[in-house]
Design a protein around this motif. Structure first.
Motif, short mmCIF file in Angstrom:
data_model
loop_
_atom_site.label_atom_id
_atom_site.label_comp_id
_atom_site.label_asym_id
_atom_site.label_seq_id
_atom_site.Cartn_x
_atom_site.Cartn_y
_atom_site.Cartn_z
N GLY A 26 12.02 -7.93 -1.50
CA GLY A 26 12.95 -7.62 -2.30
C GLY A 26 12.80 -6.03 -2.74
N MET A 27 13.77 -5.44 -3.58
CA MET A 27 13.56 -4.12 -3.84
C MET A 27 12.45 -3.36 -4.31
SD MET A 27 15.97 -1.66 -2.67
CE MET A 27 14.51 -0.57 -2.23
N HIS A 28 11.73 -4.35 -5.17
CA HIS A 28 10.49 -3.67 -5.64
C HIS A 28 9.29 -3.52 -4.80
CE1 HIS A 28 11.08 -3.71 -10.03
NE2 HIS A 28 11.74 -4.90 -9.92
N SER A 29 9.45 -4.08 -3.58
CA SER A 29 8.30 -3.89 -2.51
C SER A 29 8.47 -2.66 -2.14
CB SER A 29 8.64 -4.85 -1.44
OG SER A 29 9.51 -4.63 -0.26
N ARG A 30 7.31 -2.25 -1.18
CA ARG A 30 7.17 -0.80 -0.63
C ARG A 30 7.68 -0.61 0.74
NH1 ARG A 30 3.09 2.21 -3.06
NH2 ARG A 30 3.13 1.60 -5.45
N PHE A 31 8.63 -1.52 1.30
CA PHE A 31 9.13 -1.70 2.49
C PHE A 31 9.96 -0.47 2.72
CE2 PHE A 31 13.00 -2.99 5.09
CZ PHE A 31 12.19 -2.71 6.35
N PHE A 32 10.85 0.03 1.38
CA PHE A 32 11.76 1.09 1.62
C PHE A 32 10.85 2.26 1.72
CE2 PHE A 32 14.02 4.57 -0.73
CZ PHE A 32 14.83 4.96 -0.06
N GLU A 33 10.19 2.40 0.97
CA GLU A 33 9.22 3.99 0.71
C GLU A 33 8.47 3.92 2.06
OE1 GLU A 33 5.49 5.44 -1.89
OE2 GLU A 33 7.07 4.07 -2.86
N ASN A 34 7.85 2.95 2.35
CA ASN A 34 7.12 3.07 3.77
C ASN A 34 7.90 3.32 4.83
OD1 ASN A 34 4.84 2.11 2.38
ND2 ASN A 34 4.94 -0.17 2.93
N THR A 35 9.19 2.78 5.14
CA THR A 35 10.20 3.02 6.11
C THR A 35 10.30 4.63 6.11
OG1 THR A 35 10.71 0.90 6.18
CG2 THR A 35 12.19 2.23 7.43
N VAL A 36 10.82 4.90 5.06
CA VAL A 36 11.28 6.26 4.95
C VAL A 36 10.12 7.33 5.33
CG1 VAL A 36 11.88 8.32 3.43
CG2 VAL A 36 12.67 5.82 3.14
N ALA A 37 8.99 7.03 5.09
CA ALA A 37 7.65 7.65 5.35
C ALA A 37 7.57 7.68 6.93
CB ALA A 37 6.29 7.27 4.96
N GLU A 38 7.83 6.55 7.90
CA GLU A 38 7.77 6.53 8.92
C GLU A 38 8.97 7.36 9.80
OE1 GLU A 38 5.55 5.29 10.86
OE2 GLU A 38 4.86 3.44 10.09
N VAL A 39 10.32 7.23 9.19
CA VAL A 39 11.16 8.14 9.79
C VAL A 39 10.78 9.56 9.28
CG1 VAL A 39 13.90 8.83 9.10
CG2 VAL A 39 12.93 6.33 9.23
N LEU A 40 10.31 9.96 8.34
CA LEU A 40 9.91 11.43 8.07
C LEU A 40 8.99 11.93 9.11
CD1 LEU A 40 10.21 13.80 5.95
CD2 LEU A 40 8.21 12.88 4.95
N ALA A 41 8.03 11.09 9.42
CA ALA A 41 6.88 11.38 10.32
C ALA A 41 7.36 11.74 11.60
CB ALA A 41 5.90 10.23 10.33
N LEU A 42 8.51 10.78 12.06
CA LEU A 42 8.98 11.12 13.37
C LEU A 42 10.01 12.19 13.66
CD1 LEU A 42 9.81 7.24 14.16
CD2 LEU A 42 8.04 8.73 15.08
N SER A 43 10.55 12.65 12.23
CA SER A 43 11.42 13.89 12.07
C SER A 43 11.15 15.13 11.83
CB SER A 43 12.59 13.56 11.26
OG SER A 43 12.35 13.26 10.03
#
Length: 469
Positions: free
Chosen positions: A307-324
């Motif tokens: 669900g949207m309350h999970s940290r999946f979105f935030e964690n994935t953005v962190a991964e994308v940021l680290a790669l860029s």
């Protein structure tokens, strides 16, 4: 402010594009009747457009640059898609967020039983439904059965013409005198939504001694289990690790003599999910990174790992940021706060048959375009995001610059009820968020109705948002 009916302004070329988008949308509705199926469809469509699994990029130690396209899946039920823009991710993203779960009936973990030589699956409904709408309909069974050896068996029964369907029974009108005196919310009780799946007993004639012995006890149930073993290699205990969803059987159809509408199951909120996905697939040369969120569990509060309350979105953005741009907690916070989002969820279409619950000046109408809701919630705006005026002005400019038909509305009269979306959750990051979507008749019913014009304008509006904001 009176809005023009969008049908009146289309050229022949636009009408052709409208039909193309709507035909694609209907195919996606048929392919994706559960959140798992929606994710599979999204992955297939995205990979055809050059998107790569973020896990593969991470494992290969690659970096992300402008123009790169990646996706990430959470437990098979939610998906994030990113199209990298020219600006650093720290400057924020343009986000389209919709949910892909819909009201339905779920099968319990110890479901199969027999009563008076009829076999049933015990159920529990999911999300806000009018229970009486789900009886005496042809129903299909979709889902997955996870086995102890790690294998997963996909289930889809009732969609093909040569497949059986299932039903929830109702009391015949001749004996329903007391039932008809009940209030609508209890005329069909939750415990009576069990699914009828069989009535033929196992004969045991062609089986061994075990089969013959079983045939004498709960023989109808044993017949169902025999069919499941033969066709799917499933034992009764496997129901314990299964996720099976009961949905209306049948394909999305054109509605009306003029074929101007679509009638289908699950348009809340897949009408916004698939049009958002189409918009992501058809955008290029972006200044800001575009993100599409297709998420689970909105109908029950956006809870859980998918669900949207999970940290999946935030964690994935962190991964994308680290790669860029490299790992940075501060840059992650800036990326989230500097983002803009359309919380893409459906709105209630004005229904003249029930005009008493609508405030006409603030209602969404068919064929008037993409709907924007400054606030949702209920009564005193409870649970609402309530978007900022400055953001609304930016939205108006983007839509007008791209000739998108749109309207502003609210969900019924002030004291008539209301509803919520994922907007308030994302607003917690400090980003600008507004609710937007497509007007729907019969929302949360087994079969919902949308206007083809609004589906097309939603697609156009989501593209405009990604390209202009």
């Amino acid at each position: 402010m009176e809005r023009t009916n969008a049908w009146l302004g289309y050229t022949q070329e636009q009408l052709g594009e409208l039909e193309r988008i709507n035909n694609l949308y209907k195919c996606c509705l048929d392919e994706g009747k559960t959140e798992r199926e929606c994710v599979k469809a999204a992955v297939r469509i995205a990979e055809e457009k050059g998107y790569r699994d973020l896990k593969d990029v991470i494992e290969k130690g690659e970096s992300l640059r402008a123009g790169d396209k990646v996706y990430a899946v959470c437990m098979g039920k939610s998906i994030l898609l990113f199209h990298m823009g020219e600006q650093p991710l720290e400057k924020g993203m343009n986000i389209l967020g919709a949910h892909i779960d819909s009201p339905r009936i779920d099968v319990k973990q110890n479901p199969l039983y027999e009563s008076e030589e009829l076999a049933y699956l015990d159920t529990h409904y999911y999300g806000g439904i009018k229970k009486y709408q789900w009886v005496t309909l042809p129903l299909a069974l979709h889902g997955v059965v996870a086995k102890k050896d790690g294998a997963a068996v996909d289930i889809c029964i009732g969609e093909k013409e040569d497949e059986p369907v299932f039903a929830v029974t109702d009391l015949l009108v001749h004996l329903a005198g007391k039932q008809l005196e009940k209030k609508a919310n209890i005329v069909i009780e939750g415990e009576k939504l069990d699914l009828l799946v069989g009535s033929r007993p196992l004969s045991g004639e062609s089986g061994g001694e075990d089969e013959k012995e079983k045939a004498g006890k709960e023989a109808v149930k044993q017949q169902i289990m025999q069919l499941l073993r033969d066709n799917y290699d499933i034992d009764e205990e496997d129901f314990c690790s299964a996720e099976l969803e009961i949905v209306p059987a049948g394909r999305a159809r054109d509605c009306g003599l003029d074929r101007s509408m679509i009638m289908a199951y699950g348009q809340d909120d897949r009408v916004c999910a698939f049009t958002s996905l189409f918009a992501m697939m058809d955008t290029a040369d972006l200044k800001k990174t575009a993100c599409c969120i297709l998420v689970d569990k909105e109908e029950i509060g956006s809870v859980g790992a998918t669900g949207m309350h999970s940290r999946f979105f935030e964690n994935t953005v962190a991964e994308v940021l680290a790669l860029s741009e490299g790992e940075s907690e501060l840059k992650l916070r800036r990326a989230l706060q500097n983002s803009k989002m359309l919380s893409s969820d459906v709105s209630a279409a004005y229904d003249p048959m029930y005009a008493e619950v609508f405030e006409k000046r603030s209602s969404a109408f068919f064929a008037k375009g993409l709907v924007f809701n400054k606030f949702t919630g209920s009564r005193g705006k409870s649970g609402s995001n309530d978007a900022n005026a400055e953001y609304l002005a930016q939205i108006r400019r983007a839509m007008d610059d791209r000739n998108v038909a749109y309207q502003f509305a609210e969900l019924g009269k002030v004291d008539a009820g209301g509803g919520g979306t994922i907007a308030y959750i994302m607003a917690n990051y400090g980003m600008e968020v507004i609710d937007s979507g497509v007007a729907v008749l019969c929302m949360h019913a087994p079969w919902e109705i949308t206007s083809k014009a609004d589906v097309y304008e939603a697609y156009k509006g989501y593209k405009a948002f990604l390209q202009e904001m």
